[in-house]
Design an enzyme around this catalytic site. Sequence first.
Site, short mmCIF file in Angstrom:
data_model
loop_
_atom_site.label_atom_id
_atom_site.label_comp_id
_atom_site.label_asym_id
_atom_site.label_seq_id
_atom_site.Cartn_x
_atom_site.Cartn_y
_atom_site.Cartn_z
N HIS A 77 56.57 15.77 134.41
CA HIS A 77 55.31 16.16 135.07
C HIS A 77 54.80 17.50 134.52
O HIS A 77 53.61 17.70 134.32
CB HIS A 77 55.48 16.24 136.58
CG HIS A 77 56.00 14.97 137.18
ND1 HIS A 77 56.59 14.91 138.41
CD2 HIS A 77 56.02 13.68 136.70
CE1 HIS A 77 56.96 13.66 138.66
NE2 HIS A 77 56.63 12.91 137.65
N HIS A 233 50.11 7.66 138.76
CA HIS A 233 51.33 8.44 138.49
C HIS A 233 52.05 7.92 137.24
O HIS A 233 52.64 8.71 136.49
CB HIS A 233 52.28 8.44 139.68
CG HIS A 233 53.42 9.38 139.43
ND1 HIS A 233 53.30 10.75 139.59
CD2 HIS A 233 54.65 9.18 138.93
CE1 HIS A 233 54.41 11.33 139.22
NE2 HIS A 233 55.26 10.40 138.81
N ASP A 237 53.24 10.07 134.08
CA ASP A 237 54.58 10.02 133.48
C ASP A 237 54.52 9.75 131.98
O ASP A 237 55.23 10.38 131.19
CB ASP A 237 55.41 8.91 134.15
CG ASP A 237 56.01 9.33 135.47
OD1 ASP A 237 56.10 10.53 135.75
OD2 ASP A 237 56.41 8.42 136.23
N HIS A 260 60.55 5.55 132.14
CA HIS A 260 60.88 6.67 131.26
C HIS A 260 61.67 6.25 130.03
O HIS A 260 61.44 6.77 128.94
CB HIS A 260 61.64 7.74 132.04
CG HIS A 260 60.81 8.37 133.10
ND1 HIS A 260 59.64 9.04 132.83
CD2 HIS A 260 60.96 8.42 134.45
CE1 HIS A 260 59.12 9.49 133.96
NE2 HIS A 260 59.90 9.12 134.95
ZN LIG Z 1 56.88 10.85 137.60
#
Ligand SMILES: [Zn+2]
Length: 305
Positions: A77, A233, A237, A260
């Site tokens: 973030h 969001h 990311d 991720h």
């Molecule tokens: Zn995040």
Amino acid sequence: MHPQRTLRRAISCAGIGLHTGNKVTLSLKPAAADTGIRFRRSDLGGLEIPATVQHVGGINLATGLARDAVRVDTVEHLLAALVSLGIDNAIVELNSPEVPIMDGSAAPFIYLINEAGVKPLPAARQYLKVLRPISLARGDKRIALYPSDHFKVTYSISFDHPLLRHQSRTIRLTEESFVEEIAPARTFGFLSEVEMMRQQGLALGGSLENAVVIGDTGVLNNALRFDDEFVRHKILDVIGDMALVGHPLIGHLVAHRGGHALHAAFAVRVLEEREAWTLVEAPLQPVAAAAGLALPANNAAQTIN
Ligand SMILES: [Zn+2]
């Protein structure tokens, strides 16, 4: 050319790590041109880890960096805020192994950067301009970069949950659009997974103050910040994870059901596909000139005809 930028002055804040639950002090400090973003552990004598794909390590529910025995977790973030506000060079100092989660979004980091101010440096920023598609798929998770004159992101998510079946959004990223439409979107998770995460020693600092929690019949928080806060969001990311490439991107990033691990693997893939991109000093520089073909700018149109 666009000059590289850093912060005008140092600035600090305090918070807790989402996964460790540790209290942590974070300081953002100016750095010289071509330093990049470097994390520094003040509690370990100032050991540093550059925020690059070479130092990605330990991705689970957040993106971590590692160098020898030194770690910094949950960097995404903050990296998204830095890259989106055009901060090419900065030292991020921490006295704990995890970046504070703040309110689960990038908005507090935007506030910090704005308070510190921005300073141009006497060196040109180099953008990574995509010339040919680059893609990566793992099962039903996909991510790709396509040529475009601007940095755009299209993200789609789908879950087997009645409150969150499918969301998709495309956004052209500018400082303004990031600050207004993406930065405030918070981390989210399912209540059914929280207990499991706690048993694994994760999410120890998690609460309704720093994450949107999705229960069986509704969101446990009072309200969402956007109807589609979840997919926003995910865009936050992926911007943070792709910052590990080390250059601002000029291209259209398209992701479906990523996380991720996929984002970070794709950042590695992009740097490996050396024929698929070039470095340019201005976002709209003609590709022929950028590729070193030495077309005089004012003759380029006739030459192409
Ligand atoms: Zn995040």
